[in-house]
Design a protein around this motif. Structure first.
Motif, short mmCIF file in Angstrom:
data_model
loop_
_atom_site.label_atom_id
_atom_site.label_comp_id
_atom_site.label_asym_id
_atom_site.label_seq_id
_atom_site.Cartn_x
_atom_site.Cartn_y
_atom_site.Cartn_z
N SER A 122 29.44 0.73 -9.06
CA SER A 122 29.30 2.18 -9.02
C SER A 122 27.87 2.58 -8.65
O SER A 122 27.65 3.56 -7.93
CB SER A 122 29.67 2.80 -10.37
OG SER A 122 31.01 2.55 -10.70
N ALA B 226 26.63 5.39 -5.80
CA ALA B 226 26.55 6.67 -6.53
C ALA B 226 25.29 7.45 -6.18
O ALA B 226 24.25 6.86 -5.85
CB ALA B 226 26.58 6.41 -8.04
N LEU C 163 34.94 4.77 -14.31
CA LEU C 163 33.63 4.81 -13.65
C LEU C 163 33.68 5.36 -12.24
O LEU C 163 32.69 5.30 -11.52
CB LEU C 163 33.03 3.39 -13.64
CG LEU C 163 32.65 2.85 -15.03
CD1 LEU C 163 32.24 1.39 -14.94
CD2 LEU C 163 31.55 3.67 -15.66
N GLU C 164 34.81 5.89 -11.83
CA GLU C 164 34.88 6.53 -10.53
C GLU C 164 33.93 7.72 -10.49
O GLU C 164 33.80 8.48 -11.46
CB GLU C 164 36.31 6.99 -10.23
CG GLU C 164 37.26 5.86 -9.88
CD GLU C 164 38.65 6.36 -9.52
OE1 GLU C 164 39.30 5.72 -8.71
OE2 GLU C 164 39.05 7.40 -10.06
N VAL C 165 33.28 7.89 -9.35
CA VAL C 165 32.23 8.91 -9.24
C VAL C 165 32.79 10.32 -9.14
O VAL C 165 32.17 11.28 -9.61
CB VAL C 165 31.34 8.61 -8.01
CG1 VAL C 165 30.28 9.68 -7.83
CG2 VAL C 165 30.70 7.24 -8.15
N TYR D 11 24.43 10.70 -10.77
CA TYR D 11 25.41 9.87 -11.49
C TYR D 11 24.75 8.60 -12.01
O TYR D 11 25.11 8.10 -13.08
CB TYR D 11 26.57 9.51 -10.58
CG TYR D 11 27.73 8.85 -11.31
CD1 TYR D 11 28.58 9.61 -12.10
CD2 TYR D 11 27.96 7.49 -11.23
CE1 TYR D 11 29.64 9.03 -12.79
CE2 TYR D 11 29.01 6.90 -11.91
CZ TYR D 11 29.85 7.67 -12.69
OH TYR D 11 30.89 7.08 -13.37
#
Length: 202
Positions: free
Chosen positions: A53, A57, A15-17, A61
């Motif tokens: 996130s 975000a 889930l990293e942007v 996203y």
């Protein structure tokens, strides 16, 4: 079954942007397909990381996160995931400094699951109707809550799954909400008028 900490680390990396659109699409496809096999604890961890996130975000996203959440909800077989998703979407829509457009998209997804899901119970519909009315009563989230309430009540009134008694209750809810909305609007106008008057006489 993988440990919670291992799954948590995997979810965090997924889930990293800072990933390309193709990477995001592939990762979300995998998560959506695997979600039906997750334990309740794993789902809780996944949704917790989605919340994290979401806060940082960009809107582009966030739209992908909403799509992922919707896909997980559609694949739900037991109804337990739908309950968690409704709570998640309601929380995301109330996030501070969220753009009106993104709040609207989160509420659209919430309304779709609440009305269209075969796992959504009458008690859950009443719960979120009450939450929307309370938001209006507090005069803190009036317009989004009123729009959402209108969509939910309209959806229930047109749903074949709703009983005659439920539809009668919908109309009563709507009348009560209009009364609350009128009181809030009147109070707001009075407060603004007082503020303007005070500013003029200083």
């Amino acid at each position: 079954m993988p440990s919670r900490s291992l799954c948590g680390n995997v979810f965090f990396l997924c889930l990293e942007v800072d990933k390309t659109p193709t990477q995001v699409q592939n990762i979300h496809n995998i998560l959506a397909a695997a979600a039906s096999r997750f334990t309740p604890k794993h789902l809780d961890r996944l949704f917790e990381l989605i919340r994290m996130s979401w806060d940082s975000a960009p809107d582009s996203y966030r739209e992908k996160l909403l799509h992922l959440i919707g896909r997980i909800g559609k694949d739900d077989r037991t109804g337990k995931t739908a309950i968690k998703i409704l709570d998640l979407l309601w929380t995301l829509a109330h996030a501070p400094q969220l753009s009106p457009a993104m709040a609207e998209q989160a509420l659209d997804a919430h309304c779709s699951i609440l009305i269209d899901s075969s796992h959504s119970k009458e008690s859950e519909k009443k719960q979120y109707i009450a939450k929307a009315v309370e938001d209006i009563r507090k005069a803190m989230w009036v317009v989004p809550a009123y729009r959402h309430l209108h969509r939910v009540l309209k959806g229930i009134s047109h749903s074949n799954q709703s009983s005659y008694q439920t539809k009668e209750q919908v109309y009563q809810y709507y009348i009560n909400t209009l009364h609350v909305f009128t009181l809030v609007l009147h109070s707001t106008v009075v407060n603004v008028s007082r503020a303007v008057y005070s500013a003029l006489i200083i």
